[in-house]
Motif scaffolding. Structure first.
Motif, mmCIF file in Angstrom:
data_model
loop_
_atom_site.group_PDB
_atom_site.id
_atom_site.type_symbol
_atom_site.label_atom_id
_atom_site.label_comp_id
_atom_site.label_asym_id
_atom_site.label_seq_id
_atom_site.Cartn_x
_atom_site.Cartn_y
_atom_site.Cartn_z
ATOM 1 N N PRO A 92 14.080 51.514 39.329
ATOM 2 C CA PRO A 92 15.366 51.895 38.545
ATOM 3 C C PRO A 92 15.512 50.448 37.909
ATOM 4 C CG PRO A 92 16.311 51.804 40.755
ATOM 5 C CD PRO A 92 14.766 51.872 40.752
ATOM 6 N N VAL A 93 16.019 50.743 36.502
ATOM 7 C CA VAL A 93 16.207 49.397 35.746
ATOM 8 C C VAL A 93 17.902 49.262 35.801
ATOM 9 C CG1 VAL A 93 16.319 48.480 33.395
ATOM 10 C CG2 VAL A 93 14.310 50.005 34.056
ATOM 11 N N LEU A 94 17.967 47.914 36.338
ATOM 12 C CA LEU A 94 19.608 47.695 36.577
ATOM 13 C C LEU A 94 19.927 47.006 35.665
ATOM 14 C CD1 LEU A 94 19.310 46.984 40.238
ATOM 15 C CD2 LEU A 94 19.743 49.064 39.295
ATOM 16 N N TYR A 95 21.360 46.928 35.005
ATOM 17 C CA TYR A 95 21.694 45.888 34.335
ATOM 18 C C TYR A 95 23.297 45.496 34.945
ATOM 19 C CZ TYR A 95 24.739 50.122 33.002
ATOM 20 O OH TYR A 95 25.536 51.077 32.649
ATOM 21 N N THR A 96 23.758 44.427 34.509
ATOM 22 C CA THR A 96 25.014 43.993 34.706
ATOM 23 C C THR A 96 25.847 43.774 33.388
ATOM 24 O OG1 THR A 96 24.467 41.793 34.603
ATOM 25 C CG2 THR A 96 24.150 42.861 36.822
ATOM 26 N N THR A 97 27.490 44.409 33.604
ATOM 27 C CA THR A 97 28.451 44.073 32.529
ATOM 28 C C THR A 97 29.694 43.199 33.234
ATOM 29 O OG1 THR A 97 29.344 46.355 33.055
ATOM 30 C CG2 THR A 97 27.548 46.144 31.475
ATOM 31 N N ILE A 98 30.560 42.842 32.561
ATOM 32 C CA ILE A 98 31.486 42.287 32.920
ATOM 33 C C ILE A 98 32.596 43.050 32.537
ATOM 34 C CG2 ILE A 98 32.296 40.898 30.706
ATOM 35 C CD1 ILE A 98 32.919 38.663 32.578
ATOM 36 N N PRO A 99 33.693 43.300 33.460
ATOM 37 C CA PRO A 99 34.774 44.437 33.235
ATOM 38 C C PRO A 99 35.558 44.194 31.871
ATOM 39 C CG PRO A 99 34.963 43.536 35.578
ATOM 40 C CD PRO A 99 33.679 42.642 34.785
ATOM 41 N N SER A 100 36.188 44.894 31.287
ATOM 42 C CA SER A 100 36.770 44.886 30.092
ATOM 43 C C SER A 100 38.160 44.030 30.412
ATOM 44 C CB SER A 100 37.021 46.280 29.393
ATOM 45 O OG SER A 100 37.822 47.197 30.370
ATOM 46 N N SER A 101 38.475 44.248 31.518
ATOM 47 C CA SER A 101 39.685 43.389 32.052
ATOM 48 C C SER A 101 39.361 42.119 33.103
ATOM 49 C CB SER A 101 40.942 44.286 32.686
ATOM 50 O OG SER A 101 41.960 43.575 33.085
ATOM 51 N N PHE A 102 39.674 41.281 32.655
ATOM 52 C CA PHE A 102 39.259 39.837 33.515
ATOM 53 C C PHE A 102 39.981 39.694 34.577
ATOM 54 C CE2 PHE A 102 37.115 37.200 29.964
ATOM 55 C CZ PHE A 102 35.908 38.072 29.938
ATOM 56 N N GLY A 103 39.700 39.287 35.650
ATOM 57 C CA GLY A 103 40.623 38.821 36.807
ATOM 58 C C GLY A 103 40.988 37.342 36.637
ATOM 59 N N ASN A 104 41.524 36.647 37.755
ATOM 60 C CA ASN A 104 42.119 35.361 37.398
ATOM 61 C C ASN A 104 41.924 34.856 38.936
ATOM 62 O OD1 ASN A 104 43.482 33.162 37.009
ATOM 63 N ND2 ASN A 104 45.083 34.216 35.937
ATOM 64 N N ASP A 105 41.135 33.870 39.103
ATOM 65 C CA ASP A 105 40.829 33.233 40.632
ATOM 66 C C ASP A 105 42.263 32.367 40.777
ATOM 67 O OD1 ASP A 105 38.810 34.445 41.166
ATOM 68 O OD2 ASP A 105 37.300 32.889 40.496
ATOM 69 N N GLY A 106 42.865 31.978 39.719
ATOM 70 C CA GLY A 106 43.974 31.089 39.870
ATOM 71 C C GLY A 106 45.419 31.989 40.037
ATOM 72 N N ILE A 107 45.550 33.007 39.979
ATOM 73 C CA ILE A 107 46.582 33.908 40.122
ATOM 74 C C ILE A 107 47.548 33.573 41.211
ATOM 75 C CG2 ILE A 107 46.026 36.162 41.283
ATOM 76 C CD1 ILE A 107 47.584 36.063 38.095
ATOM 77 N N ARG A 108 48.900 33.638 41.005
ATOM 78 C CA ARG A 108 49.881 33.443 42.031
ATOM 79 C C ARG A 108 50.660 34.556 42.291
ATOM 80 N NH1 ARG A 108 50.770 29.550 38.149
ATOM 81 N NH2 ARG A 108 52.501 30.758 37.373
ATOM 82 N N PRO A 109 51.110 34.767 43.522
ATOM 83 C CA PRO A 109 51.974 36.064 43.860
ATOM 84 C C PRO A 109 53.218 35.977 42.813
ATOM 85 C CG PRO A 109 52.268 34.408 45.484
ATOM 86 C CD PRO A 109 51.169 34.004 44.662
ATOM 87 N N GLU A 110 53.734 37.079 42.456
ATOM 88 C CA GLU A 110 54.867 37.336 41.765
ATOM 89 C C GLU A 110 56.144 37.289 43.024
ATOM 90 O OE1 GLU A 110 54.556 40.681 39.251
ATOM 91 O OE2 GLU A 110 55.798 41.766 40.951
ATOM 92 N N GLU A 111 56.964 36.635 42.638
ATOM 93 C CA GLU A 111 58.062 36.652 43.771
ATOM 94 C C GLU A 111 59.442 37.043 43.121
ATOM 95 O OE1 GLU A 111 58.855 32.415 44.827
ATOM 96 O OE2 GLU A 111 56.890 32.495 45.895
ATOM 97 N N LYS A 112 60.186 37.945 43.924
ATOM 98 C CA LYS A 112 61.683 38.523 43.288
ATOM 99 C C LYS A 112 62.801 37.762 44.264
ATOM 100 C CE LYS A 112 64.257 42.576 42.852
ATOM 101 N NZ LYS A 112 64.097 44.264 43.230
#
Length: 321
Positions: A88-108
């Motif tokens: 099979p012919v494979l391909y890769t795509t990046i998601p339409s919504s980027f992640g973020n390796d530097g994300i911090r938890p939200e705090e309440k």
């Protein structure tokens, strides 16, 4: 935790979370809390009709993380099938919504004060609560130009404050040896405000409706979820402009607030009936206030697909007889 003479109580907690949904270099967090209560009926001599009464106060921090894999920046893999070959012919795509390796938890961060009281041998109860909470580093998708390869990126986008009052009423209007009826009513009045967004932002766009006909946004200093729409254009005298087709002209250069999605009051009503070991519970939830944007209904009305489309189309209103 500890107590003094069984009427004054104090408790503290420390919680440490570690999650694999975030960057390994920044995935462990500590959340403290402290709460205290004073049982008034144990500390003082109160009137006989007061069966129980307690004051309470608390402060604490809790955290929230992205869903699993939401923070990762990774490609997806798909297949085009064999395409006539053996593999099979494979391909890769990046998601339409980027992640973020530097994300911090939200705090309440929240502080709360309350009064709990019961009367007439606990046949009637009242619970009052005032709360003031601030969500810091709230995690939301931030819209970005599509030329970047995606439409949004996961971001610690700002600070949100919720404060308000909660009221709880309980009662037993009917009680015999074989039958009892218990009722409960709770009401919540919440004031919501956006205090801060990401640097350089004073407005967050959640949704754009029908090619910029209307928008759902959150602005700094305003409640979350404002609906914006284009107003009717006016001339220099402030008079509304009518186009040759007989309809008002829309001003494409401005947008005005027409409502907010947040309810003014939310609550619930519960009833519990018990008879000789059998019980029946009836629960109702409700909300008052809060606008909606029914775009599907608007489009169907404009195309004459709903019964309501016939309103104001008779001869008396300029339509057919």
């Amino acid at each position: 935790n500890g107590s003094y003479k069984n009427f004054l109580f104090l408790e503290g907690t420390v919680r440490r979370d570690r999650t694999s949904t975030m960057n390994p270099n920044n995935n462990a967090f500590v959340y403290p809390s402290v709460n205290s209560s004073l049982v008034l009926t144990e500390a003082f001599k109160l009137p006989d009709f007061i069966s129980y009464s307690k004051l309470r106060a608390s402060w604490g921090i809790v955290g929230n993380y992205p869903d699993p894999y939401r923070a990762n920046i990774a490609y997806n893999q798909g297949t085009l099938g064999s395409q006539g070959g053996s593999q099979p012919v494979l391909y890769t795509t990046i998601p339409s919504s980027f992640g973020n390796d530097g994300i911090r938890p939200e705090e309440k961060h929240e502080i709360e004060f309350g009064l709990e009281t019961q009367f007439f041998n606990r046949r009637l109860g009242l619970d009052l609560t005032y709360y003031n909470g601030q969500i810091v580093d709230q995690i939301l998708p931030l819209t970005i130009p599509q030329s970047s390869g995606a439409i949004s990126v996961l971001t610690n986008i700002g600070t949100l404050r919720n404060k308000g009052v909660e009221i709880g009423l309980t009662g037993t209007p009917f009680l015999t040896s074989n039958f009892s009826w218990n009722m409960g009513l709770n009401l919540s009045f919440n004031d919501n405000r956006v205090e801060q967004l990401a640097p350089g932002l004073d407005q967050l766009l959640h949704t754009d409706y029908d090619g910029n006909a209307a928008q759902l946004v959150s602005k700094v200093g305003q409640p979350m979820g404002d609906f914006l729409a284009h107003p009717v254009a006016v001339n220099g005298k402030g008079e509304k402009i009518v186009d040759p087709n007989g309809l008002y002209k829309v001003d494409p250069t401005r947008m005005e607030k027409i409502g907010n999605a947040m309810p003014k009051v939310i609550g619930g009503l519960s009833n519990s009936f018990n008879y000789k070991g059998f019980s029946l519970d009836v629960v109702m939830d409700f909300r008052y206030g809060g606008y909606i944007m029914p775009t599907a209904i608007n489009w169907m009305l404009s195309r004459g697909l709903l019964e309501e489309s016939l309103n104001f189309m008779d001869k008396a209103h300029g339509g057919i007889s």
